[in-house]
Design a protein around this motif. Structure first.
Motif, PDB file in Angstrom:
ATOM      1  N   LYS A   1      50.434  21.144  37.940  1.00 54.02           N
ATOM      2  CA  LYS A   1      49.000  20.977  38.233  1.00 54.02           C
ATOM      3  C   LYS A   1      48.521  22.120  39.139  1.00 54.02           C
ATOM      4  O   LYS A   1      49.024  23.233  39.023  1.00 54.02           O
ATOM      5  N   MET A   2      47.584  21.845  40.064  1.00 53.07           N
ATOM      6  CA  MET A   2      47.049  22.921  40.923  1.00 53.07           C
ATOM      7  C   MET A   2      47.801  22.914  42.255  1.00 53.07           C
ATOM      8  O   MET A   2      47.217  22.704  43.321  1.00 53.07           O
ATOM      9  N   HIS A   3      49.133  23.106  42.154  1.00 52.56           N
ATOM     10  CA  HIS A   3      49.976  23.090  43.349  1.00 52.56           C
ATOM     11  C   HIS A   3      50.779  24.382  43.448  1.00 52.56           C
ATOM     12  O   HIS A   3      50.959  25.068  42.449  1.00 52.56           O
ATOM     13  N   THR A   4      51.268  24.641  44.602  1.00 52.93           N
ATOM     14  CA  THR A   4      52.131  25.771  45.016  1.00 52.93           C
ATOM     15  C   THR A   4      51.349  27.037  45.400  1.00 52.93           C
ATOM     16  O   THR A   4      50.312  27.352  44.823  1.00 52.93           O
ATOM     17  N   THR A   5      51.915  27.729  46.388  1.00 52.18           N
ATOM     18  CA  THR A   5      51.480  29.096  46.716  1.00 52.18           C
ATOM     19  C   THR A   5      52.406  30.024  45.928  1.00 52.18           C
ATOM     20  O   THR A   5      53.379  29.559  45.319  1.00 52.18           O
ATOM     21  N   ALA A   6      52.146  31.318  45.999  1.00 49.77           N
ATOM     22  CA  ALA A   6      53.008  32.268  45.278  1.00 49.77           C
ATOM     23  C   ALA A   6      54.447  32.169  45.778  1.00 49.77           C
ATOM     24  O   ALA A   6      55.393  32.155  44.975  1.00 49.77           O
ATOM     25  N   VAL A   7      54.606  32.061  47.087  1.00 47.31           N
ATOM     26  CA  VAL A   7      55.972  31.992  47.650  1.00 47.31           C
ATOM     27  C   VAL A   7      56.649  30.687  47.218  1.00 47.31           C
ATOM     28  O   VAL A   7      57.814  30.673  46.806  1.00 47.31           O
ATOM     29  N   GLU A   8      55.901  29.579  47.292  1.00 49.20           N
ATOM     30  CA  GLU A   8      56.494  28.283  46.890  1.00 49.20           C
ATOM     31  C   GLU A   8      56.864  28.284  45.413  1.00 49.20           C
ATOM     32  O   GLU A   8      57.916  27.779  45.024  1.00 49.20           O
ATOM     33  N   ALA A   9      56.005  28.886  44.588  1.00 50.31           N
ATOM     34  CA  ALA A   9      56.288  28.935  43.149  1.00 50.31           C
ATOM     35  C   ALA A   9      57.556  29.749  42.887  1.00 50.31           C
ATOM     36  O   ALA A   9      58.431  29.336  42.114  1.00 50.31           O
ATOM     37  N   THR A  10      57.661  30.893  43.548  1.00 50.36           N
ATOM     38  CA  THR A  10      58.829  31.763  43.368  1.00 50.36           C
ATOM     39  C   THR A  10      60.112  31.030  43.782  1.00 50.36           C
ATOM     40  O   THR A  10      61.115  31.051  43.063  1.00 50.36           O
ATOM     41  N   ASP A  11      60.063  30.353  44.934  1.00 53.35           N
ATOM     42  CA  ASP A  11      61.252  29.632  45.415  1.00 53.35           C
ATOM     43  C   ASP A  11      61.629  28.496  44.468  1.00 53.35           C
ATOM     44  O   ASP A  11      62.801  28.314  44.138  1.00 53.35           O
ATOM     45  N   LEU A  12      60.613  27.750  44.032  1.00 50.82           N
ATOM     46  CA  LEU A  12      60.883  26.610  43.144  1.00 50.82           C
ATOM     47  C   LEU A  12      61.496  27.083  41.826  1.00 50.82           C
ATOM     48  O   LEU A  12      62.480  26.512  41.331  1.00 50.82           O
ATOM     49  N   LEU A  13      60.947  28.149  41.267  1.00 51.87           N
ATOM     50  CA  LEU A  13      61.475  28.678  39.999  1.00 51.87           C
ATOM     51  C   LEU A  13      62.915  29.162  40.166  1.00 51.87           C
ATOM     52  O   LEU A  13      63.770  28.882  39.317  1.00 51.87           O
ATOM     53  N   ALA A  14      63.179  29.856  41.262  1.00 49.15           N
ATOM     54  CA  ALA A  14      64.536  30.370  41.483  1.00 49.15           C
ATOM     55  C   ALA A  14      65.511  29.203  41.661  1.00 49.15           C
ATOM     56  O   ALA A  14      66.616  29.212  41.098  1.00 49.15           O
TER      57      ALA A  14
ATOM     58  N   PHE B   1      48.106  29.123  36.043  1.00 47.56           N
ATOM     59  CA  PHE B   1      47.967  30.390  35.303  1.00 47.56           C
ATOM     60  C   PHE B   1      48.391  31.618  36.124  1.00 47.56           C
ATOM     61  O   PHE B   1      49.055  32.502  35.625  1.00 47.56           O
ATOM     62  N   VAL B   2      47.950  31.648  37.397  1.00 50.93           N
ATOM     63  CA  VAL B   2      48.148  32.870  38.191  1.00 50.93           C
ATOM     64  C   VAL B   2      49.614  33.189  38.468  1.00 50.93           C
ATOM     65  O   VAL B   2      49.925  34.312  38.869  1.00 50.93           O
ATOM     66  N   TYR B   3      50.495  32.210  38.273  1.00 44.17           N
ATOM     67  CA  TYR B   3      51.924  32.468  38.529  1.00 44.17           C
ATOM     68  C   TYR B   3      52.726  32.601  37.231  1.00 44.17           C
ATOM     69  O   TYR B   3      53.957  32.658  37.278  1.00 44.17           O
ATOM     70  N   ILE B   4      52.056  32.630  36.102  1.00 40.44           N
ATOM     71  CA  ILE B   4      52.793  32.643  34.835  1.00 40.44           C
ATOM     72  C   ILE B   4      53.597  33.936  34.652  1.00 40.44           C
ATOM     73  O   ILE B   4      54.755  33.897  34.221  1.00 40.44           O
ATOM     74  N   ASN B   5      53.030  35.061  35.005  1.00 40.82           N
ATOM     75  CA  ASN B   5      53.794  36.310  34.845  1.00 40.82           C
ATOM     76  C   ASN B   5      54.999  36.355  35.785  1.00 40.82           C
ATOM     77  O   ASN B   5      56.079  36.818  35.394  1.00 40.82           O
ATOM     78  N   THR B   6      54.816  35.853  36.996  1.00 37.99           N
ATOM     79  CA  THR B   6      55.944  35.767  37.937  1.00 37.99           C
ATOM     80  C   THR B   6      57.019  34.865  37.342  1.00 37.99           C
ATOM     81  O   THR B   6      58.212  35.185  37.368  1.00 37.99           O
ATOM     82  N   ALA B   7      56.568  33.721  36.811  1.00 44.93           N
ATOM     83  CA  ALA B   7      57.513  32.756  36.239  1.00 44.93           C
ATOM     84  C   ALA B   7      58.262  33.379  35.057  1.00 44.93           C
ATOM     85  O   ALA B   7      59.472  33.218  34.927  1.00 44.93           O
ATOM     86  N   ARG B   8      57.535  34.106  34.216  1.00 44.44           N
ATOM     87  CA  ARG B   8      58.183  34.755  33.068  1.00 44.44           C
ATOM     88  C   ARG B   8      59.324  35.662  33.558  1.00 44.44           C
ATOM     89  O   ARG B   8      60.422  35.644  33.014  1.00 44.44           O
ATOM     90  N   ASP B   9      59.063  36.443  34.610  1.00 46.18           N
ATOM     91  CA  ASP B   9      60.079  37.373  35.103  1.00 46.18           C
ATOM     92  C   ASP B   9      61.274  36.622  35.697  1.00 46.18           C
ATOM     93  O   ASP B   9      62.421  36.979  35.444  1.00 46.18           O
ATOM     94  N   ILE B  10      60.987  35.575  36.463  1.00 43.27           N
ATOM     95  CA  ILE B  10      62.093  34.837  37.096  1.00 43.27           C
ATOM     96  C   ILE B  10      62.910  34.076  36.045  1.00 43.27           C
ATOM     97  O   ILE B  10      64.139  34.003  36.127  1.00 43.27           O
ATOM     98  N   LEU B  11      62.229  33.510  35.052  1.00 41.89           N
ATOM     99  CA  LEU B  11      62.926  32.653  34.079  1.00 41.89           C
ATOM    100  C   LEU B  11      63.556  33.429  32.918  1.00 41.89           C
ATOM    101  O   LEU B  11      64.187  32.825  32.053  1.00 41.89           O
TER     102      LEU B  11
END
Ligand code: PEP
Length: 252
Positions: free
Chosen positions: A11-24, A44-54
């Protein structure tokens, strides 16, 4: 045999740092899982980050919404080709928060599903009744209308690619889960609808997942039901350990 699928809706949760940590953390904790399909849908705004991490992981990437036109003057919207281009595998459509807070109609959901299928993305198509509809005894009428309208004019061979998520509105984010029997009853009803809208083979193949306050302590009982093929998880997908426990469900 349908492969179970567990999808996190951030949903509309997480900051960039939280998203990165959660994905890792998720990538790490779930690395050995092969018998369950796993997906996460960050904002949406973290999808490219997620693509790279995943990248090279067993976790699929999804978005929480899409617009049906491929490109154009639609300020603020994101298209299916853009999501494909950003590494998405699936997209949630018709979530009750979009239907009831943002005014998304069955017709809009149908256009979104068509746009996704035309782009090679898997729609996670949400349906569900409100509390008053359940209490009035109109659950099946509501679900039938949502399923029939959402799948209107979609070729039979495409229907089986869709993941249907049954999410009773009264169970989302409320801590109230449908009992396994209540969920099974609606899942079985949806599978019967698919026989009519497509055919028996598609109904056997299509995955129907449950959403609504799924937690580590209720997933096992839900997954034991014959027509429950997985879960769409909101709140409990925001902590790596609770999401990993849900993915690691045991059949009872
Ligand atoms: C959802 O967001 O689709 C959902 C089911 O949320 P929760 O698990 O928090 O009820």
């Amino acid at each position: 045999m349908r492969k179970p699928v567990i999808i996190g809706n951030w949903k509309m949760h997480t900051t960039a740092v939280e998203a990165t940590d959660l994905l890792a953390d998720l990538k790490n904790e779930l690395a050995e899982v092969t018998d369950v399909e796993i997906g996460v849908s960050p904002p949406f705004v973290y999808i490219n980050t997620a693509r790279d991490i995943l990248k090279n992981s067993n976790i699929k990437l999804g978005a929480q919404n899409v617009y049906w036109e491929p490109a154009g003057a639609f300020t603020g919207e994101i298209s299916a080709p853009m999501l494909k281009d950003s590494g998405c595998d699936f997209v949630i459509v018709g979530h009750s928060e979009r239907r009831h807070l943002m005014g998304e109609t069955d017709e809009m959901v149908n256009k979104k599903i068509k746009a996704l299928l035309n782009t090679g993305l898997i729609p996670v198509f949400c349906v569900g009744e409100k509390l008053e509809e359940r209490e009035e005894g109109t659950t099946q009428t509501v679900i039938r209308k949502q399923v029939e309208s959402g799948l209107d004019d979609i070729p039979v061979e495409k229907i089986k690619e869709i993941i249907v998520a049954y999410e009773p509105v009264w169970a989302i984010g409320t801590g109230k889960t449908a009992t396994p029997q209540q969920a099974q009853e609606v899942h079985s009803f949806i599978r019967q609808l698919i026989i009519r809208l497509a055919d028996a083979a598609a109904a056997e193949e299509i995955r129907i997942i449950y959403g609504g306050s799924v937690k580590p302590d209720n997933i096992d009982a839900l997954m034991t039901e014959p027509d429950i093929d997985g879960a769409l998880v909101g709140g409990a997908s925001l902590k790596a350990d609770s999401f990993a426990k849900i993915v690691g469900f045991k059949l009872q």
